[in-house]
Design an enzyme around this catalytic site. Structure first.
Site, PDB file in Angstrom:
ATOM      1  CB  ALA A  99      -1.085  -0.003   1.113  1.00 42.56           C
TER       2      ALA A  99
ATOM      3  CG  ASP B  15      -3.327  -3.561   1.213  1.00 42.21           C
ATOM      4  OD1 ASP B  15      -3.022  -4.501   1.804  1.00 42.21           O
ATOM      5  OD2 ASP B  15      -2.745  -2.805   0.034  1.00 42.21           O
TER       6      ASP B  15
ATOM      7  CE  LYS C 266      -1.787  -9.556  -1.111  1.00 42.51           C
ATOM      8  NZ  LYS C 266      -2.704  -9.378  -2.264  1.00 42.51           N
TER       9      LYS C 266
HETATM   10  O1  MRU Z   1      -1.049  -7.151  -3.232  1.00 41.18           O
HETATM   11  P1  MRU Z   1      -0.222  -6.525  -2.537  1.00 41.18           P
HETATM   12  O2  MRU Z   1       1.297  -7.409  -2.919  1.00 41.18           O
HETATM   13  O3  MRU Z   1       0.081  -5.068  -2.973  1.00 41.18           O
HETATM   14  O4  MRU Z   1      -0.657  -6.601  -1.044  1.00 41.18           O
HETATM   15  C1  MRU Z   1       0.241  -6.096  -0.182  1.00 41.18           C
HETATM   16  C2  MRU Z   1      -0.481  -6.281   1.350  1.00 41.18           C
HETATM   17  O5  MRU Z   1      -1.366  -6.836   1.393  1.00 41.18           O
HETATM   18  C3  MRU Z   1       0.344  -5.739   2.339  1.00 41.18           C
HETATM   19  O6  MRU Z   1       0.260  -6.495   3.495  1.00 41.18           O
HETATM   20  C4  MRU Z   1       0.005  -4.312   2.506  1.00 41.18           C
HETATM   21  O7  MRU Z   1      -0.210  -3.527   1.575  1.00 41.18           O
HETATM   22  C5  MRU Z   1       0.718  -3.554   3.555  1.00 41.18           C
HETATM   23  S1  MRU Z   1       2.281  -3.050   2.928  1.00 41.18           S
HETATM   24  C6  MRU Z   1       3.341  -2.317   3.981  1.00 41.18           C
END
Ligand code: MRU
Length: 344
Positions: A48, A235, A246
């Site tokens: 994110a 996110d 995620k």
């Molecule tokens: O699909 P992605 O790889 O962008 O998903 C990322 C995540 O779900 C992370 O846990 C979230 O963005 C936090 S990152 C600091």
């Protein structure tokens, strides 16, 4: 051990291509808007906070083709199109919209010939703030860890996910550096394997002892080997603390509650969406079914098997022991982020 994740210099944007890690370390240039959109959609850049940072620089890249003496109203009009296109790349991480709103505000206020430097300065400020927030989250998160702790993490939330020190994994890496003796279990994170491809790579680079597990092993790990804490990023966090992260995070939170293991969410204030009362309003991205049925291009199910592929799930606030932002540690189960904590 430092590695470059994103760099913006003299109007040129380079990113580490996360789709080819851990096998190749390719630092690629995103030369135009289409390449920035593609990089965000295909997860060349992901996580994110890094999506927000990339979108900020992406607006500058998207306006690169305009001559310096373009009148402000034309910059504003093309800028609105660029912001609109970037806002359609991924729906869940609110950092994308937060960064684009900041860039849109600068665009709206442009009135002179210095439009390019004004936009560059805002994108750079977004990046700098992200780095600073990561460092402060690591300081706060540290209070919740002790030497020798066994922690589980999901997806990838390290430097690769922010361009700075990271969120949840950033806390664990820093805790290992300061306290020592940590052992991190990394969920592989199907279907895109951010845990297997990226988190293990980062833990290795930072010298943190770790073990890779399949997502479906986490509950058994808690039961048989014992785990002290769970650390994830986010996110989008609704005003009541419901947290989108995620896919698989929710199941991990349920297992943690059953086993009495604290479940911590680490995210900067830019990940909080105070306009959303609860997690029910969080838009959840659904991705290509082939990510599930044919990982890496290798088909693992009959051709016509229907697939459901949500990229994120929502963990109810009642399962979250604490949310750690750059502003401090907010303990649950009751949260109130109707105004971002920085404004309180
Ligand atoms: O699909 P992605 O790889 O962008 O998903 C990322 C995540 O779900 C992370 O846990 C979230 O963005 C936090 S990152 C600091």
């Amino acid at each position: 051990m430092a590695y470059r994740v994103v760099q913006y210099e003299n109007g040129r944007l380079h990113v580490l291509d996360q789709t080819v890690l851990p096998h190749q370390e390719n630092f690629v240039e995103l030369e135009n808007l289409a390449q920035v959109e593609h990089a965000i959609r295909t997860l060349q850049v992901r996580g994110a906070p890094l999506i927000g940072v990339t979108a900020g620089f992406g607006v500058c890249v998207g306006l690169k083709e305009l001559p310096d003496d373009t009148p402000a109203d034309q910059v504003r009009s093309r800028g609105r199109e660029v912001v609109e296109r970037l806002s359609r790349t991924r729906p869940t991480a609110v950092n994308l919209f937060w960064a684009l709103e900041r860039m849109a505000a600068v665009l709206a206020g442009l009135d002179g010939p210095n439009w390019r430097s004004a936009l560059d300065a805002e994108a750079e400020a977004i990046f700098r703030e992200t780095l600073d927030q990561d460092a402060r989250m690591a300081d706060h998160g540290m209070q919740l860890l002790s030497a020798g702790e066994r922690a589980i993490t999901h997806c990838n939330t390290g430097p690769l996910a922010t361009g700075g020190g990271g969120t949840a994994l950033g806390v664990l890496i820093e805790a290992h550096r300061r306290l020592g003796g940590l052992h991190v279990y990394a969920d592989e994170t199907r279907p895109r394997w951010q845990g297997a491809h990226l988190t293990t790579w980062e833990l290795m680079r930072h010298g943190v002892p770790h073990t890779l597990i399949c997502d479906n092993m986490a509950a058994a790990l808690m039961r048989t080997r014992g785990v002290d804490s769970v650390w994830v990023g986010a996110d989008r966090i609704a005003a009541n603390g419901d947290t989108a992260n995620k896919i698989g995070t929710y199941g991990l939170a349920v297992a943690a509650r059953h086993h009495g293991v604290p479940f911590y969410v680490v995210a900067p204030t830019s990940t909080i969406d105070p306009a959303l009362e609860s997690g029910e309003g969080i838009p959840i991205e659904e991705r290509d079914p082939a990510e599930v049925s044919a990982p890496g291009g290798h088909r693992i199910s009959p051709g016509d098997t229907p697939v459901w592929n949500p990229a994120f799930d929502v963990t109810p606030a009642e399962l979250v022991s604490a949310i750690i932002t750059e502003q401090g540690v907010f303990r649950g189960p009751e949260y109130d982020f109707r105004r971002p904590p920085s404004e309180e």
